[in-house]
Write a protein that holds these residues in place. Sequence first.
Motif, PDB file in Angstrom:
ATOM      1  N   ASP A   1       0.834  -1.209   0.000  1.00  0.00           N
ATOM      2  CA  ASP A   1       0.000   0.000   0.000  1.00  0.00           C
ATOM      3  C   ASP A   1       0.873   1.264   0.000  1.00  0.00           C
ATOM      4  O   ASP A   1       0.801   2.104   0.890  1.00  0.00           O
ATOM      5  CB  ASP A   1      -0.942  -0.012   1.209  1.00  0.00           C
ATOM      6  N   PHE A   2       1.678   1.397  -1.041  1.00  0.00           N
ATOM      7  CA  PHE A   2       2.629   2.507  -1.124  1.00  0.00           C
ATOM      8  C   PHE A   2       2.008   3.820  -1.588  1.00  0.00           C
ATOM      9  O   PHE A   2       2.610   4.867  -1.455  1.00  0.00           O
ATOM     10  CB  PHE A   2       3.772   2.135  -2.082  1.00  0.00           C
ATOM     11  N   ARG A   3       0.797   3.782  -2.177  1.00  0.00           N
ATOM     12  CA  ARG A   3       0.260   4.990  -2.806  1.00  0.00           C
ATOM     13  C   ARG A   3      -0.695   5.814  -1.925  1.00  0.00           C
ATOM     14  O   ARG A   3      -0.782   7.022  -2.061  1.00  0.00           O
ATOM     15  CB  ARG A   3      -0.488   4.621  -4.097  1.00  0.00           C
ATOM     16  N   THR A   4      -1.425   5.135  -1.023  1.00  0.00           N
ATOM     17  CA  THR A   4      -2.521   5.796  -0.298  1.00  0.00           C
ATOM     18  C   THR A   4      -2.063   7.028   0.475  1.00  0.00           C
ATOM     19  O   THR A   4      -2.695   8.091   0.413  1.00  0.00           O
ATOM     20  CB  THR A   4      -3.198   4.793   0.660  1.00  0.00           C
ATOM     21  N   GLN A   5      -0.976   6.898   1.224  1.00  0.00           N
ATOM     22  CA  GLN A   5      -0.518   8.010   2.071  1.00  0.00           C
ATOM     23  C   GLN A   5      -0.204   9.250   1.231  1.00  0.00           C
ATOM     24  O   GLN A   5      -0.522  10.366   1.618  1.00  0.00           O
ATOM     25  CB  GLN A   5       0.727   7.572   2.853  1.00  0.00           C
ATOM     26  N   ASP A   6       0.388   9.021   0.056  1.00  0.00           N
ATOM     27  CA  ASP A   6       0.742  10.155  -0.795  1.00  0.00           C
ATOM     28  C   ASP A   6      -0.504  10.892  -1.268  1.00  0.00           C
ATOM     29  O   ASP A   6      -0.541  12.128  -1.289  1.00  0.00           O
ATOM     30  CB  ASP A   6       1.566   9.679  -1.998  1.00  0.00           C
ATOM     31  N   VAL A   7      -1.536  10.136  -1.657  1.00  0.00           N
ATOM     32  CA  VAL A   7      -2.793  10.762  -2.102  1.00  0.00           C
ATOM     33  C   VAL A   7      -3.436  11.524  -0.940  1.00  0.00           C
ATOM     34  O   VAL A   7      -3.964  12.628  -1.117  1.00  0.00           O
ATOM     35  CB  VAL A   7      -3.747   9.694  -2.709  1.00  0.00           C
ATOM     36  N   GLN A   8      -3.345  10.959   0.272  1.00  0.00           N
ATOM     37  CA  GLN A   8      -3.884  11.649   1.447  1.00  0.00           C
ATOM     38  C   GLN A   8      -3.136  12.965   1.722  1.00  0.00           C
ATOM     39  O   GLN A   8      -3.688  13.901   2.290  1.00  0.00           O
ATOM     40  CB  GLN A   8      -3.800  10.737   2.678  1.00  0.00           C
ATOM     41  N   LEU A   9      -1.868  13.007   1.284  1.00  0.00           N
ATOM     42  CA  LEU A   9      -1.065  14.224   1.456  1.00  0.00           C
ATOM     43  C   LEU A   9      -1.191  15.163   0.254  1.00  0.00           C
ATOM     44  O   LEU A   9      -0.379  16.066   0.058  1.00  0.00           O
ATOM     45  CB  LEU A   9       0.414  13.857   1.677  1.00  0.00           C
ATOM     46  N   GLY A  10      -2.212  14.912  -0.583  1.00  0.00           N
ATOM     47  CA  GLY A  10      -2.481  15.798  -1.712  1.00  0.00           C
ATOM     48  C   GLY A  10      -1.682  15.495  -2.965  1.00  0.00           C
ATOM     49  O   GLY A  10      -1.685  16.268  -3.920  1.00  0.00           O
ATOM     50  N   GLY A  11      -0.987  14.319  -2.972  1.00  0.00           N
ATOM     51  CA  GLY A  11      -0.169  13.959  -4.127  1.00  0.00           C
ATOM     52  C   GLY A  11      -0.904  13.074  -5.116  1.00  0.00           C
ATOM     53  O   GLY A  11      -2.039  12.657  -4.883  1.00  0.00           O
ATOM     54  N   GLN A  12      -0.215  12.767  -6.200  1.00  0.00           N
ATOM     55  CA  GLN A  12      -0.771  11.914  -7.251  1.00  0.00           C
ATOM     56  C   GLN A  12      -0.680  10.426  -6.888  1.00  0.00           C
ATOM     57  O   GLN A  12      -1.312   9.595  -7.528  1.00  0.00           O
ATOM     58  CB  GLN A  12      -0.001  12.131  -8.564  1.00  0.00           C
ATOM     59  N   GLY A  13       0.154  10.090  -5.891  1.00  0.00           N
ATOM     60  CA  GLY A  13       0.363   8.676  -5.551  1.00  0.00           C
ATOM     61  C   GLY A  13       1.119   7.941  -6.636  1.00  0.00           C
ATOM     62  O   GLY A  13       1.211   6.714  -6.624  1.00  0.00           O
ATOM     63  N   ALA A  14       1.680   8.678  -7.587  1.00  0.00           N
ATOM     64  CA  ALA A  14       2.381   8.076  -8.721  1.00  0.00           C
ATOM     65  C   ALA A  14       3.158   9.184  -9.446  1.00  0.00           C
ATOM     66  O   ALA A  14       2.782  10.347  -9.358  1.00  0.00           O
ATOM     67  CB  ALA A  14       1.380   7.440  -9.687  1.00  0.00           C
ATOM     68  N   PRO A  15       4.207   8.817 -10.187  1.00  0.00           N
ATOM     69  CA  PRO A  15       4.890   7.522 -10.120  1.00  0.00           C
ATOM     70  C   PRO A  15       5.702   7.405  -8.828  1.00  0.00           C
ATOM     71  O   PRO A  15       6.096   8.415  -8.258  1.00  0.00           O
ATOM     72  CB  PRO A  15       5.798   7.536 -11.355  1.00  0.00           C
ATOM     73  N   LEU A  16       5.924   6.150  -8.402  1.00  0.00           N
ATOM     74  CA  LEU A  16       6.610   5.916  -7.133  1.00  0.00           C
ATOM     75  C   LEU A  16       8.084   5.531  -7.291  1.00  0.00           C
ATOM     76  O   LEU A  16       8.852   5.658  -6.346  1.00  0.00           O
ATOM     77  CB  LEU A  16       5.895   4.812  -6.351  1.00  0.00           C
ATOM     78  N   VAL A  17       8.455   5.059  -8.461  1.00  0.00           N
ATOM     79  CA  VAL A  17       9.829   4.539  -8.598  1.00  0.00           C
ATOM     80  C   VAL A  17      10.931   5.601  -8.713  1.00  0.00           C
ATOM     81  O   VAL A  17      12.109   5.254  -8.611  1.00  0.00           O
ATOM     82  CB  VAL A  17       9.945   3.549  -9.780  1.00  0.00           C
ATOM     83  N   PRO A  18      10.627   6.897  -8.926  1.00  0.00           N
ATOM     84  CA  PRO A  18      11.709   7.868  -9.146  1.00  0.00           C
ATOM     85  C   PRO A  18      12.751   7.965  -8.036  1.00  0.00           C
ATOM     86  O   PRO A  18      13.916   8.265  -8.320  1.00  0.00           O
ATOM     87  CB  PRO A  18      10.968   9.196  -9.304  1.00  0.00           C
ATOM     88  N   ILE A  19      12.377   7.713  -6.785  1.00  0.00           N
ATOM     89  CA  ILE A  19      13.394   7.729  -5.718  1.00  0.00           C
ATOM     90  C   ILE A  19      14.431   6.641  -5.989  1.00  0.00           C
ATOM     91  O   ILE A  19      15.629   6.831  -5.770  1.00  0.00           O
ATOM     92  CB  ILE A  19      12.752   7.564  -4.311  1.00  0.00           C
ATOM     93  N   GLY A  20      13.970   5.501  -6.511  1.00  0.00           N
ATOM     94  CA  GLY A  20      14.888   4.420  -6.885  1.00  0.00           C
ATOM     95  C   GLY A  20      15.734   4.796  -8.083  1.00  0.00           C
ATOM     96  O   GLY A  20      16.937   4.509  -8.127  1.00  0.00           O
ATOM     97  N   ASP A  21      15.101   5.467  -9.063  1.00  0.00           N
ATOM     98  CA  ASP A  21      15.865   5.950 -10.221  1.00  0.00           C
ATOM     99  C   ASP A  21      16.987   6.880  -9.757  1.00  0.00           C
ATOM    100  O   ASP A  21      18.123   6.788 -10.222  1.00  0.00           O
ATOM    101  CB  ASP A  21      14.953   6.727 -11.184  1.00  0.00           C
ATOM    102  N   ALA A  22      16.646   7.786  -8.837  1.00  0.00           N
ATOM    103  CA  ALA A  22      17.609   8.782  -8.366  1.00  0.00           C
ATOM    104  C   ALA A  22      18.765   8.139  -7.600  1.00  0.00           C
ATOM    105  O   ALA A  22      19.926   8.522  -7.766  1.00  0.00           O
ATOM    106  CB  ALA A  22      16.901   9.812  -7.479  1.00  0.00           C
ATOM    107  N   LEU A  23      18.443   7.148  -6.761  1.00  0.00           N
ATOM    108  CA  LEU A  23      19.466   6.576  -5.886  1.00  0.00           C
ATOM    109  C   LEU A  23      20.200   5.381  -6.488  1.00  0.00           C
ATOM    110  O   LEU A  23      21.345   5.119  -6.128  1.00  0.00           O
ATOM    111  CB  LEU A  23      18.842   6.167  -4.535  1.00  0.00           C
ATOM    112  N   LEU A  24      19.555   4.654  -7.405  1.00  0.00           N
ATOM    113  CA  LEU A  24      20.189   3.449  -7.962  1.00  0.00           C
ATOM    114  C   LEU A  24      20.711   3.637  -9.390  1.00  0.00           C
ATOM    115  O   LEU A  24      21.616   2.925  -9.814  1.00  0.00           O
ATOM    116  CB  LEU A  24      19.209   2.262  -7.950  1.00  0.00           C
ATOM    117  N   PHE A  25      20.124   4.586 -10.142  1.00  0.00           N
ATOM    118  CA  PHE A  25      20.479   4.728 -11.564  1.00  0.00           C
ATOM    119  C   PHE A  25      20.810   6.176 -11.923  1.00  0.00           C
ATOM    120  O   PHE A  25      20.412   6.678 -12.970  1.00  0.00           O
ATOM    121  CB  PHE A  25      19.321   4.222 -12.444  1.00  0.00           C
TER     122      PHE A  25
END
Length: 352
Positions: A130-154
Amino acid sequence: MIKNQTFSIGVMSGTSLDGVDLVYVSFNQNNYTDFKIIHAETIKYSKEWKQLLQNAIDFSEEELARLDIDYGRYLGETVRQFIENDKIKTIDFIASHGHTILHQPEKGITLQIGAGREITKITHQKVVCDFRTQDVQLGGQGAPLVPIGDALLFSEYDFCLNLGGFSNISYDKEGTRIAYDICPVNIVLNFYVNKLGFEFDDAGEISSKGNINQKLLGQLNAIPFYQKSPPKSLGLEWVQKEIFPLIDALEADIPSILRTFVEHVAIQIGKVMYQHDAVLITGGGAFNSFLMQRIQWYAKNSIEKPAKELIDFKEALLFAFLGLLKINNQINCLKSVTGARENHSSGVIFYP
């Protein structure tokens, strides 16, 4: 076992309904870029499951609640079998994306089914989901979620582009991570090629033989979503409302629908990554050589495909990474990407 190494299973099901992607991966806690995919597998959906997931958008609340539990059990059994088959001994946690049924963040709605508690019961492992719900509750799109991984791994790439059910892109702009959905891809291509009895258009063979419907292409490119600034994201509901009626009103020949839509996708993606060569392309669409040729034609760049394992399993790998960040109480959701009020650590943890 190496000290500071963590072992996890990432579970991903995308909107193109290819199946459930599973990776068993190790991360070095002192250096996240030191990771290794040890086992990886895609479990194809049965006809019944595919139909259920396709139709679930029209289910009642009660039916969705039941499906959430049933699908959680299905994922639990699938992961248990994966652990057994590959004789996996050490697991610190399982991170599951679930399957997106509803995504209307502007109305505060997002739903990924696959009850984590059921996965925990069956596998006897800690589960993050359930990675998306909290973000939507905080006014976000809940997506995309992988960019933190893109930033830190690639971080060596200018752009990370995923060609799945939807295409989404992630890149660094003046020290800030920007990411968003560009346009639908396989969610549309597969829908029409299924009508010909194929699961997908292998290497773009069928679309390459169709004709471009210029009127349809013009109307697709004029859809208001493409003029919106990020953060922005797409869901099946949007495709059903904006894309399918437009196509069906203007074209009946399936090869020509595919050909026109490939051109549309290539135009939209080409605009975003024009003349950039350091691009990591992953997702099933990367195997559509005709689509790739058209993207390169509009983007005016040369794109190298990474190893097949990374193309197929990058999203499952990154959900394992999101789970690790959540467990370590580190930020895994960026406000610059989703438009949420703050950076945060998203996901729900279930313990055995």
